[in-house]
Design a protein around this motif. Sequence first.
Motif, mmCIF file in Angstrom:
data_model
loop_
_atom_site.group_PDB
_atom_site.id
_atom_site.type_symbol
_atom_site.label_atom_id
_atom_site.label_comp_id
_atom_site.label_asym_id
_atom_site.label_seq_id
_atom_site.Cartn_x
_atom_site.Cartn_y
_atom_site.Cartn_z
ATOM 1 N N THR A 115 0.825 -1.211 0.000
ATOM 2 C CA THR A 115 0.000 0.000 0.000
ATOM 3 C C THR A 115 0.860 1.261 0.000
ATOM 4 N N LEU A 118 2.560 1.721 -3.361
ATOM 5 C CA LEU A 118 1.656 2.268 -4.375
ATOM 6 C C LEU A 118 1.536 3.780 -4.207
ATOM 7 N N GLN A 119 1.406 4.201 -2.954
ATOM 8 C CA GLN A 119 1.292 5.642 -2.687
ATOM 9 C C GLN A 119 2.557 6.389 -3.083
ATOM 10 N N GLN A 122 2.634 6.918 -6.780
ATOM 11 C CA GLN A 122 1.731 7.978 -7.223
ATOM 12 C C GLN A 122 2.272 9.361 -6.858
#
Lengths: 434, 434
Positions: A115, A118-119, A122
Amino acid sequence: MSQHIEHPDYHHKQLTIGLFGFGVVGEGLYQVLKQTPSLKASIKRVCIKNPEKKRNAPAELFTTDRDELLNDEAINVIVEVIDDADAAFYIVKTALLGGKHVVSASKKMIAEHLTELLQLQQQTGQSFLYEASACASIPVIRNLEEYYDNDLLHSIQAIVNGSTNYILTKMFEEKLSYRDALLQAQQLGFAESNPKLDVEGYDAVNKWNNLLAHAYGIVTSPEKILFTGIQSVQAFDAQVAEERHYVIRLVAQAKKLESGKVAAFVLPQFVQASDHLSFVRNEYNGVVIESGFADKQFFYGKGAGSFPTASAVLSDISALRYDYRYEYKKLYHHTPGELTNDYYLKVYLSFENVEEVPKDKFEWIEEWHAREDRKYLVGVLHVQHLIDSDWWKTNGTSLVLLPNAIIESLDLQKLKKKSLELAGLQLHHGFKQW
Amino acid sequence: MSQHIEHPDYHHKQLTIGLFGFGVVGEGLYQVLKQTPSLKASIKRVCIKNPEKKRNAPAELFTTDRDELLNDEAINVIVEVIDDADAAFYIVKTALLGGKHVVSASKKMIAEHLTELLQLQQQTGQSFLYEASACASIPVIRNLEEYYDNDLLHSIQAIVNGSTNYILTKMFEEKLSYRDALLQAQQLGFAESNPKLDVEGYDAVNKWNNLLAHAYGIVTSPEKILFTGIQSVQAFDAQVAEERHYVIRLVAQAKKLESGKVAAFVLPQFVQASDHLSFVRNEYNGVVIESGFADKQFFYGKGAGSFPTASAVLSDISALRYDYRYEYKKLYHHTPGELTNDYYLKVYLSFENVEEVPKDKFEWIEEWHAREDRKYLVGVLHVQHLIDSDWWKTNGTSLVLLPNAIIESLDLQKLKKKSLELAGLQLHHGFKQW
């Protein structure tokens, strides 16, 4: 066609690499890059933990200070192939935030921090590629990313751990003991430094956790996925498998159920001779993808070892020259998939003491067999029960899935009736033997 | 992870398709798209040749006027799955010049116009994708494009024609006659409307021609590649294959020689049981890629049929949503490979009349066998001789490659000496029989 045409989109990108780790994979990569000048990628500096160890590379390449790599503006790519998941995450995070692309082979670290990773992707817009973290040389992540639209991916079945597959193959084909086969795998560089990670299924479930994001857009964590390794598989089980013309493989699976939700697990399984996965022997890996229209596709290649893993790292480095990044299409551009534990599995179970088998937890038992040395049964269990308990992998109990083990809740009663009718005689006969 | 995160790079691109052709593949694609709403791609209009034929789709979808599709501004993608190579090229060219992306399945058209099609892509900047034109459902073009840096690709061996593979399998496993097996393949929709394209190897060499551009950056044309099909393979050859524990497959190959140049051809071959390609049966295709560090990788899937081909077209359509285009990396970003005919092949040759075999053209002959019905030999020929002559595929003569048939010029004398020493006795013995 002249060979001097320049493609209009071509960026002549020079990659300067900071490498963390110089074990079998790190050194493999160093050798590979030396032999591949056309890649325009060179290793500027290597960070290692143990400066005393003798290395097959010039001493001035090495440092033990990670900041010498992370703070070096000339380094635009960090490649991380170390064993320590916590250190790896610090390195990846710092590098991404520092504007560097990152290539990683650390399935465990990725599984634990998916998680956040992924952040970070981005937030920074940097590429974070990790093809080497699953099935080594097989380009499974990118194929799942680029193909198989969410609606179309019926199932994936895969052998993702080369070390356990090597051990199982040697146990079956050469009748080696588990211990001798493991030793061979370690000597050949196929096994993790801590063999528990391989043989108890941790490595496989970490890989599966990460592949689920690319296959179905599912972001989860390993402890939510039903799994075990091959630590309980016995010579006895191998014998039963042979009698039934099966082999045993440690298979990672994900399947879209009729509910639209996804079943996912990593368990030992009886594999039929006609199954593509029976073709996968020794340290090889294999992936069978079943999709709506293409039917079954099979990808096969070396899943462990220094060069195969290094070659996957290399393919990521090569992709960086074209600014490739994962788009996580199934996560961001479709409705992501959702895991479920509401289904059943048909299992073979061998054990020493029938008292330790909670018979009332089975939906039904359709075979009972007692031999002098050991007993076994075939029956159906709810997945939630397997997740909530561990009797099936302790005290010498061994669980192996039957082929096509998944039973959907919808179909349970119908199948139960049919199976018990078919097995009725043996059932009574069996009971008498206990 | 919430499912509402929008990826920053995401373009919500609606694809409006003009489809040329509504045969097995065209109709397959129409069905597939109806069942895949998440693709955001819809077929606006279908151009067909024969308006009288009954179609499983609303009549208003169809037209026989190609300009209705090519001049329609609302159509941004042309998909072309027709049989007529000349018409296909006109359509593709007009569409690209008209600012539309194009997806094509026409290997023949692409093979015949590869140079012009490369120029059109550079000139217009439009995407021209054709995954369906090779190995149907196996994503071989994109994998060759994205992986296997030029330096690293040692060889590719592939079964690229599902129809001939189906026929060979049925002839071997079910002892069907060639004619009956071909009829079955046609009834199942695996064979081209003109079976000559399949069985005489034209389809395979067209595909191979196109794959060479992505594998090695080689832009050539089919008539420069040594090839034949399975039209001369006899039941006798199958029998010899069985005795030697081989199967026969039509294998397309490309291999980087020690000179750095590339050998490429499509010929029937004896395949060992341990070879990955022996796993490929019926209408399936398989690709074995040998690279410097990953060792052998094997890709396997359905190579023919309406849905598998449609699924490859679909994967290209899906890729258009992300503005994917082939970069032809090995052609434009590396030094492109170069074909050579300066090497030798070890062949099995069966024939009726020894007078028709030009014995003096062989470098050496290491086996002679005469049976009542037919004779055969094993010997070594220069590839240029095979290209310049056709005695080896006419008059009932049948040529099948041995496994590992390629002999490099460098190694010829050494191998000749060794082979003749080994075979000396049989050679004299053999001669007496003729």
